[in-house]
Every structure is written in C-alpha cells, then in structure tokens.
Enzyme design. Structure first.
Site, mmCIF file in Angstrom:
data_model
loop_
_atom_site.group_PDB
_atom_site.id
_atom_site.type_symbol
_atom_site.label_atom_id
_atom_site.label_comp_id
_atom_site.label_asym_id
_atom_site.label_seq_id
_atom_site.Cartn_x
_atom_site.Cartn_y
_atom_site.Cartn_z
ATOM 1 N N ARG A 111 1.015 -1.028 -0.090
ATOM 2 C CA ARG A 111 0.068 -0.172 -0.207
ATOM 3 C C ARG A 111 1.000 1.013 -0.042
ATOM 4 O O ARG A 111 1.911 1.796 0.974
ATOM 5 C CB ARG A 111 -1.223 0.527 1.363
ATOM 6 C CG ARG A 111 -1.658 1.406 1.838
ATOM 7 C CD ARG A 111 -2.876 1.670 0.153
ATOM 8 N NE ARG A 111 -3.437 2.346 0.523
ATOM 9 C CZ ARG A 111 -3.335 4.292 0.174
ATOM 10 N NH1 ARG A 111 -2.165 3.712 -0.649
ATOM 11 N NH2 ARG A 111 -3.881 5.093 0.626
ATOM 12 N N HIS A 148 1.595 7.294 1.617
ATOM 13 C CA HIS A 148 0.807 8.034 1.475
ATOM 14 C C HIS A 148 0.446 9.064 2.778
ATOM 15 O O HIS A 148 1.222 8.418 3.932
ATOM 16 C CB HIS A 148 -0.466 7.929 0.935
ATOM 17 C CG HIS A 148 -0.707 6.335 2.010
ATOM 18 N ND1 HIS A 148 -0.282 5.192 2.420
ATOM 19 C CD2 HIS A 148 -2.710 5.919 2.865
ATOM 20 C CE1 HIS A 148 -1.330 4.461 3.489
ATOM 21 N NE2 HIS A 148 -2.251 5.415 3.635
ATOM 22 N N HIS A 163 -3.323 10.951 5.313
ATOM 23 C CA HIS A 163 -4.394 11.978 4.785
ATOM 24 C C HIS A 163 -4.589 12.525 6.061
ATOM 25 O O HIS A 163 -4.326 12.501 6.914
ATOM 26 C CB HIS A 163 -5.746 9.854 5.025
ATOM 27 C CG HIS A 163 -5.406 8.858 5.289
ATOM 28 N ND1 HIS A 163 -5.274 8.631 6.576
ATOM 29 C CD2 HIS A 163 -4.765 7.592 4.560
ATOM 30 C CE1 HIS A 163 -5.028 7.486 6.976
ATOM 31 N NE2 HIS A 163 -4.292 7.047 6.068
ATOM 32 N N GLU A 175 -5.427 6.738 11.189
ATOM 33 C CA GLU A 175 -5.917 5.335 10.955
ATOM 34 C C GLU A 175 -5.380 4.833 11.837
ATOM 35 O O GLU A 175 -4.726 4.821 12.299
ATOM 36 C CB GLU A 175 -4.999 5.247 9.730
ATOM 37 C CG GLU A 175 -4.766 4.152 9.777
ATOM 38 C CD GLU A 175 -4.105 3.220 8.064
ATOM 39 O OE1 GLU A 175 -4.097 4.563 7.154
ATOM 40 O OE2 GLU A 175 -2.872 2.536 8.193
ATOM 41 N N HIS A 197 2.662 7.687 5.704
ATOM 42 C CA HIS A 197 2.911 6.102 5.876
ATOM 43 C C HIS A 197 3.089 4.740 4.903
ATOM 44 O O HIS A 197 2.517 5.055 3.939
ATOM 45 C CB HIS A 197 2.224 4.759 7.687
ATOM 46 C CG HIS A 197 0.947 5.671 7.233
ATOM 47 N ND1 HIS A 197 0.218 6.919 7.077
ATOM 48 C CD2 HIS A 197 0.102 4.787 6.417
ATOM 49 C CE1 HIS A 197 -1.186 6.838 6.261
ATOM 50 N NE2 HIS A 197 -1.398 5.671 6.469
ATOM 51 N N GLU A 211 -11.173 5.503 1.149
ATOM 52 C CA GLU A 211 -9.156 5.156 1.036
ATOM 53 C C GLU A 211 -8.698 5.822 -0.618
ATOM 54 O O GLU A 211 -7.513 5.998 -1.030
ATOM 55 C CB GLU A 211 -9.423 3.617 1.024
ATOM 56 C CG GLU A 211 -8.171 3.138 1.357
ATOM 57 C CD GLU A 211 -7.216 3.662 1.896
ATOM 58 O OE1 GLU A 211 -7.397 4.276 3.584
ATOM 59 O OE2 GLU A 211 -6.078 3.107 2.332
ATOM 60 N N HIS A 261 -25.389 -2.459 27.939
ATOM 61 C CA HIS A 261 -24.373 -1.798 28.502
ATOM 62 C C HIS A 261 -25.225 -0.150 27.158
ATOM 63 O O HIS A 261 -25.513 -0.531 26.571
ATOM 64 C CB HIS A 261 -23.461 -1.681 28.070
ATOM 65 C CG HIS A 261 -22.738 -2.808 26.531
ATOM 66 N ND1 HIS A 261 -22.729 -3.677 26.429
ATOM 67 C CD2 HIS A 261 -22.336 -1.421 25.733
ATOM 68 C CE1 HIS A 261 -22.844 -3.721 24.887
ATOM 69 N NE2 HIS A 261 -22.111 -2.288 24.516
ATOM 70 N N HIS A 301 -22.839 3.381 25.990
ATOM 71 C CA HIS A 301 -21.927 3.876 25.698
ATOM 72 C C HIS A 301 -21.737 5.863 25.842
ATOM 73 O O HIS A 301 -22.640 6.109 24.729
ATOM 74 C CB HIS A 301 -20.474 4.103 24.746
ATOM 75 C CG HIS A 301 -20.602 2.192 24.314
ATOM 76 N ND1 HIS A 301 -19.253 1.850 25.047
ATOM 77 C CD2 HIS A 301 -21.000 1.804 23.697
ATOM 78 C CE1 HIS A 301 -19.084 0.411 24.223
ATOM 79 N NE2 HIS A 301 -20.186 0.189 23.673
ATOM 80 N N GLU A 357 -20.671 3.900 18.466
ATOM 81 C CA GLU A 357 -19.537 2.054 18.630
ATOM 82 C C GLU A 357 -19.213 1.541 17.678
ATOM 83 O O GLU A 357 -20.530 1.242 16.311
ATOM 84 C CB GLU A 357 -20.164 1.402 19.722
ATOM 85 C CG GLU A 357 -19.842 -0.147 19.338
ATOM 86 C CD GLU A 357 -20.294 -1.167 20.300
ATOM 87 O OE1 GLU A 357 -20.614 -0.878 21.745
ATOM 88 O OE2 GLU A 357 -20.200 -2.248 20.606
ATOM 89 N N HIS A 409 -27.307 -1.675 23.874
ATOM 90 C CA HIS A 409 -27.447 -2.276 23.106
ATOM 91 C C HIS A 409 -26.979 -3.452 23.868
ATOM 92 O O HIS A 409 -26.695 -3.217 24.855
ATOM 93 C CB HIS A 409 -27.091 -2.165 21.656
ATOM 94 C CG HIS A 409 -25.381 -1.571 22.429
ATOM 95 N ND1 HIS A 409 -25.554 -0.512 22.948
ATOM 96 C CD2 HIS A 409 -24.468 -1.971 22.245
ATOM 97 C CE1 HIS A 409 -23.692 -0.510 22.617
ATOM 98 N NE2 HIS A 409 -23.597 -1.713 22.488
HETATM 99 MN MN MN Z 1 -3.294 5.486 5.508
HETATM 100 MN MN MN Z 2 -21.610 -1.074 23.551
#
Ligand code: MN
Ligand code: MN
Length: 411
Positions: A118, A121, A123, A127, A166, A189, A303, A305, A310, A349
């Site tokens: 890859r 590059h 961004h 990441e 990277h 991407e 639970h 968040h 998520e 959830h």
């Molecule tokens: Mn990347």
């Molecule tokens: Mn969760």
C-alpha cells in the site's frame, strides 16, 4: 428472556433453518390441511432470497419487542462492498456512503500479497488498524521526522495520526489482510495523499529543483497513482530500521501495539474482552478498541456508551443485536463474520452469540478512552424501592441482578 419468548425464538429459528424446498412442501401441506384454520400471516409467498433471509432471521421475522417504526439500518456486510483490485492486493470500504448511520467512523478492509505494497501516503483522518491475517511491515515518520519501521502479525494494532506519512507491505509467506478504521465516517481510501500522485502533479522542473537532481533522472516517475503494487518482499527488519533511521535515529514513538501480549481486561465464563485505548496504547489518541470474545450461549451484556458511537467489525461467529433507540423504537439485526455494525452514542444494546462457535468482534470508538455503562450495574446501584416500583419485580429478583459490570455473561 422468559420461557415463552425462548420457545418462540427456537421455533422461529428452526423454521428458517429448513431448506427452501422443505419450506414449500410445508406450506403446501398446510394449505391442503385447510387454510381457513391456519394463520397465514407469517408466510412469504412472493419472491424471496432464502439464503439471505436465513442469515437475517431477526429482520425477516423480528422479535415481538421490536418497534414497528424503524430504527435506521445499522448493518452493512463487507460482502456488498466493491473491491478495488490491483496486482499486489485489493481494498474495499464501508463508509457513511454505504452505511448512512456511520457518521463518525469508516472501515477499510485490505489485502496485500507477500511483497504487495500500500504505497507511501497520508490522509486527513487518523488511521487505526488491526491485522486479521498474516504479517506486514509498516513504516512511518513521526512529527520530528524520525523513522518508525516495524513488523506486525495477526491481532497486532497500529495507529497513524492524521498527516503522518506511512506505508504497509505484506511479508512472507502469504502477505496480510487487515482492517483500517478511520475517525471520520466520510473518509474514503480513494482520497488519500499518495506519493506517486503528488509527484505526477508537480512540474518536472520543480521536482528536479526540489531534489537537486537533473530533470532527466526523474523521467520514469509514475504519471498515475500506484495505490497498491507488487514488488519484492523486503529484507531484514533490522536492516530496514537502520537504513531508515539515518543520522536522526529511530522515533521514540511506538505506532504499533501487541494486543495478545496483554492479559484480557476482563474474563468470565461467557468470554473475555481486551480493551485498548490511549491509556495502554499511547499513540492511539483518538480511537479506542474493545476486542470481545463471547462463547456459545454467552452474551455481551446490556450496556451503552455515554461518550461515543460504536463501530463494530464481526471477525468470527454469529450474533444478534437489538438497539433500543429514542422515541420508543427498537430494532434487532443479525451479524456474521465480515459484517459492520453501528450503534449511536448512548443507545442501549446487547450482543448475543447465536451460533455454536465463539463470537469474536471489535467495538471501536472515536475517543481516546473506552467508556461504557452496564444496565445491571445501574439498577444495582439505585435505591432498591425505586427500581422495584419501576419494574414491578420483587426484592429477591432485584438482589439476583449482578452488582458489578460483568461485560460478558454468564459470569
Ligand atoms: Mn493509510
Ligand atoms: Mn457496546
């Protein structure tokens, strides 16, 4: 879940488990037996896709507890994602364009052959990555320009903050496959800053002046992006590290994390979880992970968040999840390896293992810190009379509710 709803589940799953031919026969027998006596509500005589229906029993025939007003779709299988293929590997992505609810995070799944690269590059998003198969060599420089070169294997992580350049390259014997998670649902991407692309868009005399070489020496620089390309498998890690370090020396930052070298954060009879956030993986300043294993019959407890949405990636096994949304709405969906799931911040959830093998999935958050609240823990730490008055339960039942967060059931 009470006994009735359990029975209901079993018969519903059993019904969907039979082949389409058997289904047709069963329906035929029913009508012959006298349609008037039968409730035909749960038949589906029009066009259907039985294999897809069988993978999504909770969409085909939702539990009675789901609301009739819909919760926005929160599942997208990578199987639907279009692969960009190259000599050297491929990539595919699930972003807010494929899964509109996933505004905060996007996932890119990539395969690189041994030697496949890859290309260099960077961004605009951070990441985060996990190796799903094989091994890879990753390179970067830190904010001081010092080099980082490391080899990563299955379950290892890496983290490259926005603007940090990277590369990734597959190693022997069969390259690698990995999942990249970006802290921006709008990420693509296809819209990164590539070395080849950048060079192709600069006047040759400017490039020559910048590098202090003759224009002629740069005549073979690619005119188009490489993105992924095949080259030779690199030599020893030490040699690459030394050559890249030069006189500046190696970066003191570690952009990689060895997930399996840490003990599980929590382990119960039902499974285990490893939580990796910026408190354990310093480089991961804006992404937190929980890697969850749930044994057959087990469940990731109810639970929510409070701090972040998520983003989920299902690695192995089968699951179902109900998301209880605002405005008296709820929806249940089924998941299997390769699916992306999404739960908006604060929504209640659970994730239940519905298969007969281990369920393994990732919970990803756009936050430097992992945070959740358990429904049981909340009820156990609220005045008992108040809880009993809400739920119409007796003291013995309330006392049986776990006092502490278990994460994965049974305890
Ligand atoms: Mn990347
Ligand atoms: Mn969760």
């Amino acid at each position: 879940m009470n006994a009735d709803s359990t029975k209901d589940q079993v018969s519903r799953r059993g019904f969907l488990g039979v082949s389409s031919a058997a289904l047709v026969t069963a329906v035929g027998v029913l009508s012959a037996a006298g349609a008037a006596a039968q409730d035909r509500s749960k038949t589906d005589p029009g066009p259907a896709n039985p294999p897809l229906d069988a993978q999504n029993p909770d969409s085909a025939w939702p539990p009675a507890t789901d609301s009739k007003s819909l919760v926005q779709n929160f599942k997208y299988p990578f199987s639907f994602a279009n692969k960009r293929t190259y000599k050297g590997g491929w990539s595919r992505e699930v972003t807010v364009r494929e899964l509109p609810v996933s505004k905060d995070m996007a996932g890119v799944n990539m395969r690189l052959t041994a030697g496949g690269v890859r290309e260099l590059h960077w961004h605009t998003a951070d990441e985060w990555a996990i190796v799903l198969y094989g091994s890879a060599r990753i390179t970067a420089i830190d904010r001081d320009g010092k080099s980082f070169v490391a080899d990563v294997k299955k379950n290892d992580l890496w983290y490259f903050p926005s603007g940090i350049p990277h590369s990734i390259q597959g190693l022997d014997p069969d390259g690698t496959e990995f999942m990249l998670v970006f802290d921006d649902g709008d990420f693509s991407e296809s819209e990164t800053v590539l070395l080849s692309d950048s060079m192709a868009h600069l006047p040759p005399e400017v490039l020559a002046k910048n590098f202090g070489v003759a224009e002629q020496a740069l005549k073979n620089v690619p005119k188009q992006e490489l993105f992924i390309f095949q080259t030779a498998v690199p030599g020893s890690l030490e040699a690459d590290q030394q050559a890249a370090a030069g006189t500046l020396g190696k970066s003191p930052s570690d952009f990689a994390f060895r997930t399996m070298e840490m003990p599980p954060t929590k382990r119960t009879k039902g499974g285990e979880v490893r939580i990796v956030d910026s408190s354990t993986f310093k480089a991961s300043t804006n992404v937190a992970m929980a890697m969850v294993t749930v044994h057959p019959g087990g469940m990731r407890e109810l639970h929510w968040h409070p701090n972040a949405d998520e983003w989920q990636h299902y690695i192995a096994g089968k699951a179902r999840m109900t998301v209880v949304s605002t405005g008296n709405r709820a929806r249940t969906m089924d998941f299997q390896a390769g699916d992306v799931g999404y739960v908006e911040k604060t929504l209640l959830h659970y994730i239940e293992n519905t298969g007969d093998t281990d369920l393994i999935f990732l919970e990803m958050f756009k936050s430097g810190f992992y945070q959740d609240l358990s429904l049981s823990e909340w009820l156990a730490h609220t005045p008992p009379e108040l809880v009993m008055a809400h739920l119409n339960i007796d003291k013995a039942t309330l006392d049986a509710i776990p006092r502490d967060e278990l994460v994965i059931l049974p305890r």
